[in-house]
Each structure stands twice: as C-alpha cells, then as structure tokens.
Write a protein that holds these residues in place. Sequence first.
Motif, PDB file in Angstrom:
ATOM      1  N   ASP A   1      28.009 -25.815 -22.697  1.00 10.68           N
ATOM      2  CA  ASP A   1      29.341 -26.418 -23.697  1.00 10.68           C
ATOM      3  C   ASP A   1      28.075 -27.836 -23.693  1.00 10.68           C
ATOM      4  O   ASP A   1      28.482 -28.582 -22.394  1.00 10.68           O
ATOM      5  CB  ASP A   1      30.827 -27.150 -22.604  1.00 10.68           C
ATOM      6  CG  ASP A   1      30.673 -27.338 -23.415  1.00 10.68           C
ATOM      7  OD1 ASP A   1      30.907 -27.797 -24.482  1.00 10.68           O
ATOM      8  OD2 ASP A   1      32.498 -27.202 -23.781  1.00 10.68           O
TER       9      ASP A   1
ATOM     10  N   GLU B   1      27.429 -31.802 -24.606  1.00  5.92           N
ATOM     11  CA  GLU B   1      27.993 -32.539 -25.922  1.00  5.92           C
ATOM     12  C   GLU B   1      26.979 -33.705 -25.811  1.00  5.92           C
ATOM     13  O   GLU B   1      26.739 -34.282 -24.877  1.00  5.92           O
ATOM     14  CB  GLU B   1      28.908 -33.039 -25.214  1.00  5.92           C
ATOM     15  CG  GLU B   1      30.230 -32.328 -25.127  1.00  5.92           C
ATOM     16  CD  GLU B   1      31.935 -32.777 -23.971  1.00  5.92           C
ATOM     17  OE1 GLU B   1      32.279 -33.584 -24.240  1.00  5.92           O
ATOM     18  OE2 GLU B   1      32.112 -32.222 -23.124  1.00  5.92           O
TER      19      GLU B   1
ATOM     20  N   PRO C   1      30.672 -38.171 -31.075  1.00  4.47           N
ATOM     21  CA  PRO C   1      30.620 -37.292 -30.183  1.00  4.47           C
ATOM     22  C   PRO C   1      29.714 -35.963 -31.296  1.00  4.47           C
ATOM     23  O   PRO C   1      30.915 -36.184 -32.013  1.00  4.47           O
ATOM     24  CB  PRO C   1      32.397 -37.227 -29.542  1.00  4.47           C
ATOM     25  CG  PRO C   1      33.245 -38.460 -29.580  1.00  4.47           C
ATOM     26  CD  PRO C   1      32.615 -38.908 -30.982  1.00  4.47           C
TER      27      PRO C   1
ATOM     28  N   ARG D   1      29.022 -32.294 -30.391  1.00  5.85           N
ATOM     29  CA  ARG D   1      29.869 -31.338 -28.991  1.00  5.85           C
ATOM     30  C   ARG D   1      28.970 -28.955 -30.174  1.00  5.85           C
ATOM     31  O   ARG D   1      29.299 -29.377 -31.118  1.00  5.85           O
ATOM     32  CB  ARG D   1      30.848 -31.048 -28.148  1.00  5.85           C
ATOM     33  CG  ARG D   1      31.594 -30.309 -27.852  1.00  5.85           C
ATOM     34  CD  ARG D   1      32.584 -30.585 -26.803  1.00  5.85           C
ATOM     35  NE  ARG D   1      32.916 -28.883 -26.374  1.00  5.85           N
ATOM     36  CZ  ARG D   1      34.035 -29.197 -25.810  1.00  5.85           C
ATOM     37  NH1 ARG D   1      35.454 -29.522 -26.451  1.00  5.85           N
ATOM     38  NH2 ARG D   1      34.573 -27.927 -25.368  1.00  5.85           N
TER      39      ARG D   1
ATOM     40  N   THR E   1      29.086 -25.447 -28.841  1.00  7.36           N
ATOM     41  CA  THR E   1      29.466 -24.448 -27.262  1.00  7.36           C
ATOM     42  C   THR E   1      28.694 -23.328 -27.686  1.00  7.36           C
ATOM     43  O   THR E   1      28.401 -23.031 -29.196  1.00  7.36           O
ATOM     44  CB  THR E   1      31.073 -24.554 -27.661  1.00  7.36           C
ATOM     45  OG1 THR E   1      31.222 -24.176 -28.303  1.00  7.36           O
ATOM     46  CG2 THR E   1      31.362 -26.462 -26.873  1.00  7.36           C
TER      47      THR E   1
ATOM     48  N   TYR F   1      31.773 -29.136 -32.617  1.00  7.92           N
ATOM     49  CA  TYR F   1      32.830 -30.455 -32.795  1.00  7.92           C
ATOM     50  C   TYR F   1      32.354 -31.627 -33.642  1.00  7.92           C
ATOM     51  O   TYR F   1      30.909 -32.162 -32.917  1.00  7.92           O
ATOM     52  CB  TYR F   1      33.613 -30.033 -31.630  1.00  7.92           C
ATOM     53  CG  TYR F   1      33.913 -29.209 -30.982  1.00  7.92           C
ATOM     54  CD1 TYR F   1      35.315 -29.021 -31.273  1.00  7.92           C
ATOM     55  CD2 TYR F   1      33.209 -28.501 -30.861  1.00  7.92           C
ATOM     56  CE1 TYR F   1      35.693 -28.166 -30.452  1.00  7.92           C
ATOM     57  CE2 TYR F   1      33.645 -27.110 -29.843  1.00  7.92           C
ATOM     58  CZ  TYR F   1      35.829 -27.272 -30.263  1.00  7.92           C
ATOM     59  OH  TYR F   1      35.762 -25.926 -29.326  1.00  7.92           O
TER      60      TYR F   1
END
Length: 172
Positions: free
Chosen positions: A26, A28, A128, A130, A132, A143
Amino acid sequence: QLTNTSPAQRGAAWHDCPIHLGAPFDLEFTVNLGNNNGGADGMCFVLQQAGNVGNNLVGNSGGSIGYDGGPFNPSIAVEIDTWQNGDVGDPSFDHIGIQSNGQNNHNLSAPVQAHPNNANIETGLSYPFRVTWDPASTTLQVYFDGILRKTLNINLINGIFGGDPLVYWGFT
C-alpha cells in the motif's frame, strides 16, 4: 521533481530496494502536475525489473511519459496523463490508465478521468496518489485524491513478470 518546465524533458526516480509481489503493498504519494494546462504529458508509477540505477532507466519524452521507449519489458505502469495523444487513444480530460511492457497505449486498462470532479488536474495543487496490491486476490487498485479510480485484476507475478516476484518501483 522529475523534470523542470522546459520542453522535451524526461526523468525518473527509483526506490533503492525491490519489493516482493508475493506480499501486499500500500504505497501513498503526493503528486503535483504543475499549473500549466498546456504543459507536459504527466507521469507514470512503474513496477519494472530493469533495475534502479543508471541514466538509461527512463523512456522517451513527450507522450511517452518517460515510459514508452525505455527498458521496461517486463513492467506495468499506472499513467497519470495530462495531455491528449490521439494516436494512443487518450481522452480529452486528464486521465489514469494502466499499461504494460513499455507500451503507452492503455493495453491493460482503459483510461478514466483522473479526478472524478475535475477534468484538469494541472492546478498547481498537490494530490494524494495511492497504489495498492493484494496478491491473494490479484487486485491492483489506484486512488487519486483519496478516490478509487482503477481496479485491475491481474496476475502480476506470472502474467507480467514471468514468475519472478521481485520488482523495482518508482516514477517516470
């Protein structure tokens, strides 16, 4: 900063250590695509096996976003694209697509608008970003600004990387 604001720039940044795709991750980040809507093409988050050092670990400039034309076979890239290149099927809005093996043509997942409420992400703001990975369900998710934009079910280890689970990651 991968590039400056001059034309025909390209750059890359790679993490020091490879990751093992047999384990979930994960990751970010904060991305800023500048504030010039007529500017550059964007950037790619890349998983690849070519390494993490040297000046040749970047592809071509412009629409290639530092990915196409590079030593990235095998690889997978999540592009954050801010320019419409009609020859590869880019939409008019800033978008996220997923491709493999140094191809800049959305061959794994068609583009979607990067931000669901804004067609332009070259706002000077930091967003942001992200990514995963869940190896148990073979699910990659992307994301942007905290909102799920892409879900791709793919066997990264065997389908992309020929059974080798160690990959380098970074941005072009």
